[in-house]
Design an enzyme around this catalytic site. Structure first.
Site, PDB file in Angstrom:
ATOM      1  N   SER A   1     -14.668 -12.690 -19.603  1.00 36.96           N
ATOM      2  CA  SER A   1     -15.940 -12.628 -18.881  1.00 36.96           C
ATOM      3  C   SER A   1     -16.807 -11.455 -19.313  1.00 36.96           C
ATOM      4  O   SER A   1     -17.929 -11.304 -18.840  1.00 36.96           O
ATOM      5  CB  SER A   1     -15.681 -12.528 -17.377  1.00 36.96           C
ATOM      6  OG  SER A   1     -14.976 -11.336 -17.070  1.00 36.96           O
TER       7      SER A   1
ATOM      8  N   THR B   1     -18.429  -9.911 -14.471  1.00 36.72           N
ATOM      9  CA  THR B   1     -18.912  -8.547 -14.669  1.00 36.72           C
ATOM     10  C   THR B   1     -17.792  -7.530 -14.602  1.00 36.72           C
ATOM     11  O   THR B   1     -16.905  -7.651 -13.766  1.00 36.72           O
ATOM     12  CB  THR B   1     -19.931  -8.162 -13.569  1.00 36.72           C
ATOM     13  OG1 THR B   1     -20.952  -9.127 -13.499  1.00 36.72           O
ATOM     14  CG2 THR B   1     -20.556  -6.810 -13.840  1.00 36.72           C
TER      15      THR B   1
ATOM     16  N   THR C   1     -21.418  -7.809 -19.082  1.00 35.48           N
ATOM     17  CA  THR C   1     -20.972  -9.175 -18.832  1.00 35.48           C
ATOM     18  C   THR C   1     -21.455 -10.112 -19.923  1.00 35.48           C
ATOM     19  O   THR C   1     -22.427  -9.809 -20.622  1.00 35.48           O
ATOM     20  CB  THR C   1     -21.511  -9.679 -17.477  1.00 35.48           C
ATOM     21  OG1 THR C   1     -21.044 -11.009 -17.236  1.00 35.48           O
ATOM     22  CG2 THR C   1     -23.031  -9.695 -17.463  1.00 35.48           C
TER      23      THR C   1
ATOM     24  N   ARG D   1     -30.578 -17.983 -19.213  1.00 39.86           N
ATOM     25  CA  ARG D   1     -30.227 -17.511 -17.873  1.00 39.86           C
ATOM     26  C   ARG D   1     -29.775 -16.053 -17.914  1.00 39.86           C
ATOM     27  O   ARG D   1     -29.029 -15.630 -18.781  1.00 39.86           O
ATOM     28  CB  ARG D   1     -29.115 -18.378 -17.301  1.00 39.86           C
ATOM     29  CG  ARG D   1     -28.606 -17.944 -15.901  1.00 39.86           C
ATOM     30  CD  ARG D   1     -27.371 -17.062 -15.988  1.00 39.86           C
ATOM     31  NE  ARG D   1     -26.783 -16.826 -14.655  1.00 39.86           N
ATOM     32  CZ  ARG D   1     -25.807 -15.958 -14.405  1.00 39.86           C
ATOM     33  NH1 ARG D   1     -25.329 -15.217 -15.399  1.00 39.86           N
ATOM     34  NH2 ARG D   1     -25.322 -15.813 -13.190  1.00 39.86           N
ATOM     35  N   VAL D   2     -30.247 -15.259 -16.953  1.00 41.28           N
ATOM     36  CA  VAL D   2     -29.803 -13.883 -16.752  1.00 41.28           C
ATOM     37  C   VAL D   2     -29.404 -13.753 -15.291  1.00 41.28           C
ATOM     38  O   VAL D   2     -30.125 -14.196 -14.399  1.00 41.28           O
ATOM     39  CB  VAL D   2     -30.913 -12.871 -17.095  1.00 41.28           C
ATOM     40  CG1 VAL D   2     -30.482 -11.452 -16.719  1.00 41.28           C
ATOM     41  CG2 VAL D   2     -31.265 -12.940 -18.574  1.00 41.28           C
ATOM     42  N   GLY D   3     -28.247 -13.159 -15.047  1.00 42.31           N
ATOM     43  CA  GLY D   3     -27.776 -12.979 -13.685  1.00 42.31           C
ATOM     44  C   GLY D   3     -28.088 -11.612 -13.131  1.00 42.31           C
ATOM     45  O   GLY D   3     -29.032 -10.934 -13.546  1.00 42.31           O
ATOM     46  N   ASP D   4     -27.249 -11.164 -12.206  1.00 41.77           N
ATOM     47  CA  ASP D   4     -27.522  -9.922 -11.491  1.00 41.77           C
ATOM     48  C   ASP D   4     -27.121  -8.662 -12.252  1.00 41.77           C
ATOM     49  O   ASP D   4     -27.656  -7.585 -12.007  1.00 41.77           O
ATOM     50  CB  ASP D   4     -26.779  -9.931 -10.152  1.00 41.77           C
ATOM     51  CG  ASP D   4     -25.261  -9.942 -10.329  1.00 41.77           C
ATOM     52  OD1 ASP D   4     -24.781 -10.664 -11.221  1.00 41.77           O
ATOM     53  OD2 ASP D   4     -24.559  -9.253  -9.570  1.00 41.77           O
TER      54      ASP D   4
ATOM     55  N   THR E   1     -20.083  -7.846  -8.220  1.00 39.90           N
ATOM     56  CA  THR E   1     -19.621  -8.884  -9.124  1.00 39.90           C
ATOM     57  C   THR E   1     -19.561 -10.192  -8.350  1.00 39.90           C
ATOM     58  O   THR E   1     -19.388 -10.187  -7.134  1.00 39.90           O
ATOM     59  CB  THR E   1     -18.229  -8.540  -9.692  1.00 39.90           C
ATOM     60  OG1 THR E   1     -17.820  -9.555 -10.610  1.00 39.90           O
ATOM     61  CG2 THR E   1     -17.183  -8.431  -8.595  1.00 39.90           C
ATOM     62  N   GLY E   2     -19.719 -11.304  -9.055  1.00 42.56           N
ATOM     63  CA  GLY E   2     -19.653 -12.599  -8.380  1.00 42.56           C
ATOM     64  C   GLY E   2     -20.722 -13.549  -8.850  1.00 42.56           C
ATOM     65  O   GLY E   2     -21.112 -13.532 -10.023  1.00 42.56           O
ATOM     66  N   ASP E   3     -21.211 -14.375  -7.945  1.00 45.26           N
ATOM     67  CA  ASP E   3     -22.220 -15.382  -8.266  1.00 45.26           C
ATOM     68  C   ASP E   3     -23.576 -14.693  -8.427  1.00 45.26           C
ATOM     69  O   ASP E   3     -24.330 -14.517  -7.478  1.00 45.26           O
ATOM     70  CB  ASP E   3     -22.269 -16.430  -7.157  1.00 45.26           C
ATOM     71  CG  ASP E   3     -23.137 -17.629  -7.523  1.00 45.26           C
ATOM     72  OD1 ASP E   3     -23.995 -17.496  -8.423  1.00 45.26           O
ATOM     73  OD2 ASP E   3     -22.965 -18.700  -6.919  1.00 45.26           O
ATOM     74  N   GLY E   4     -23.875 -14.309  -9.660  1.00 47.41           N
ATOM     75  CA  GLY E   4     -25.051 -13.489  -9.919  1.00 47.41           C
ATOM     76  C   GLY E   4     -26.366 -14.145  -9.589  1.00 47.41           C
ATOM     77  O   GLY E   4     -27.326 -13.463  -9.203  1.00 47.41           O
TER      78      GLY E   4
END
Length: 404
Positions: free
Chosen positions: A116, A254, A272, A282-285, A305-308
């Site tokens: 990850s 992450t 990450t 796509r870009v997450g948190d 960390t998690g569902d960004g």
């Protein structure tokens, strides 16, 4: 007799003047000794200047044995050990927090922690791995970040170059790659045989799971390309096609890390390769200040960390830091960040770690049974680097949100 009196006055005046000079020199020497023993005088050594020696001990106070410290999300002990070793390059970790966080996260990039972090993991719909990372300085509030960066392995080191060599906060995509190359980083493919096989298996399984909704053909049973489908406005949780995407040991996204020295200097960072099978772009948190991580020397720091895609809508690490500013304990602050999200998304999965400026820490999580993290700090007995876990908040229909 008058001449003798004049001579005496002259001699006395001279002696008094000499006494003042000697006193001044003694005071000056004492002041120099005091400055030379201060931890903040280290730049003199870097300039090749050797301060005067003194028997006085350096004025570095360990906060009740809690500092310096390093803490990171998930069970990534190799990254933590390296950061801890770097932090201890100077007594009390002073002026080493940035190096510790950057190199600690870089170790995870190199090791491809759980697939990850780093190259060769989480391919997008086109089979490509892209990287996100950030580093935040709690003293200046400066941030350096990259997002969706292609073909460069050293994500958090490039983020550090954004912080130190530009006036920007974030660079993205191929432009981030070009910047990295201009800073001396090598461009190369981030795909590995394992990530290619993972992508091919996903295609063979009709691209399941994926992140599409309100499109045709039906994304729950078919690959794209997709076209938008007219539909009434509905809630995300009622029509999303991502119920099979779960956060866990093999599919979180992450490493988040915080380092604090004995002078309460704080850095926080993340790295990450994002969500597996994400839509390209796509870009997450993780690279977003206040979402993936946040640091403020006046208060402390937090990382998540998690569902960004969900977490970045709530800035949980900023919430956690501000909760500590308002008097909450680190555990209460972390729980507040999680509960604010769960109030709106009952099927969310993620975790927040919060640390105050004194080195006291806590964690909270949801959507998993428990959440592991690694911490290093001075201890009277046992290993300095240790894995800890926290039981996650129980799944429930109603979450009472604690106010700040």
């Amino acid at each position: 007799m008058p001449k003798f009196g004049i001579v005496c006055k002259s001699i006395c005046a001279g002696l008094i003047w000499m006494g003042l000079v000697v006193s001044s020199l003694a005071t000056s020497t004492q002041s120099t000794d005091q400055l030379a023993t201060s931890p903040r005088m280290a730049p003199l050594n870097e300039l090749g200047i050797s301060p005067a020696k003194s028997n006085k001990k350096p004025d570095v106070k360990l906060q009740d044995g809690l500092l310096p410290m390093v803490i990171n999300t998930w069970n990534f002990p190799e990254a933590n050990r390296l950061a801890w070793r770097i932090l201890n390059a100077s007594r009390g970790g002073v002026r080493q927090t940035r190096n510790a966080v950057v190199e600690g996260c870089s170790k995870c990039e190199e090791l491809q922690c759980d697939g990850s972090v780093g190259y060769g993991g989480s391919p997008d719909e086109l089979g490509e791995t892209t990287l996100d990372a950030m580093i935040m300085d709690g003293a200046t509030m400066d941030v350096g970040a990259v997002a969706g960066m292609r073909r460069v392995k050293d994500a958090i080191r490039v983020a550090r170059h954004v912080l130190e060599h530009t006036q920007h906060t974030m660079l993205v995509g191929s432009a981030a790659t070009e910047f990295a190359q201009s800073m001396g980083f090598r461009a190369e493919s981030l795909m590995t045989p394992q990530s290619k096989e993972m992508w091919q298996m996903w295609i063979a399984e009709n691209c399941q799971p994926n992140f599409w909704r309100n499109v045709f053909p039906d994304p729950k049973i078919s690959c794209g390309p997709y076209k938008p489908k007219p539909t009434p406005i509905t809630r995300w949780k009622e029509d999303r096609a991502r119920t099979e995407y779960k956060i866990g040991h093999d599919n979180h996204d992450t490493i988040g890390m915080i380092a604090i020295d004995a002078d309460n200097q704080i850095h926080a960072g993340t790295s990450t390769n994002g969500a597996r099978h994400k839509i390209p772009g796509r870009v997450g948190d993780s690279p977003i200040p206040g979402a993936g991580a946040y640091a403020d020397n006046e208060v402390g720091a937090a990382t998540a960390t998690g569902d960004g895609d969900v977490m970045m809508r709530f800035l949980p690490t900023l919430l956690a830091v501000e909760a500590m500013r308002a008097g909450k304990t680190p555990t209460e602050a972390a729980e507040l960040g999680i509960k604010r999200i769960v109030k709106h998304y009952k099927d969310f999965s993620g975790a927040v770690i919060a640390v105050n400026r004194l080195g006291e820490y806590g964690a909270a999580c949801y959507g998993m049974a428990e959440f592991p993290f690694v911490v290093s700090s001075p201890v009277k007995s046992g290993p300095s680097t240790r894995k800890e876990t926290v039981k996650c908040l129980a799944s429930q229909d109603t979450i009472n949100v604690v106010t700040l």
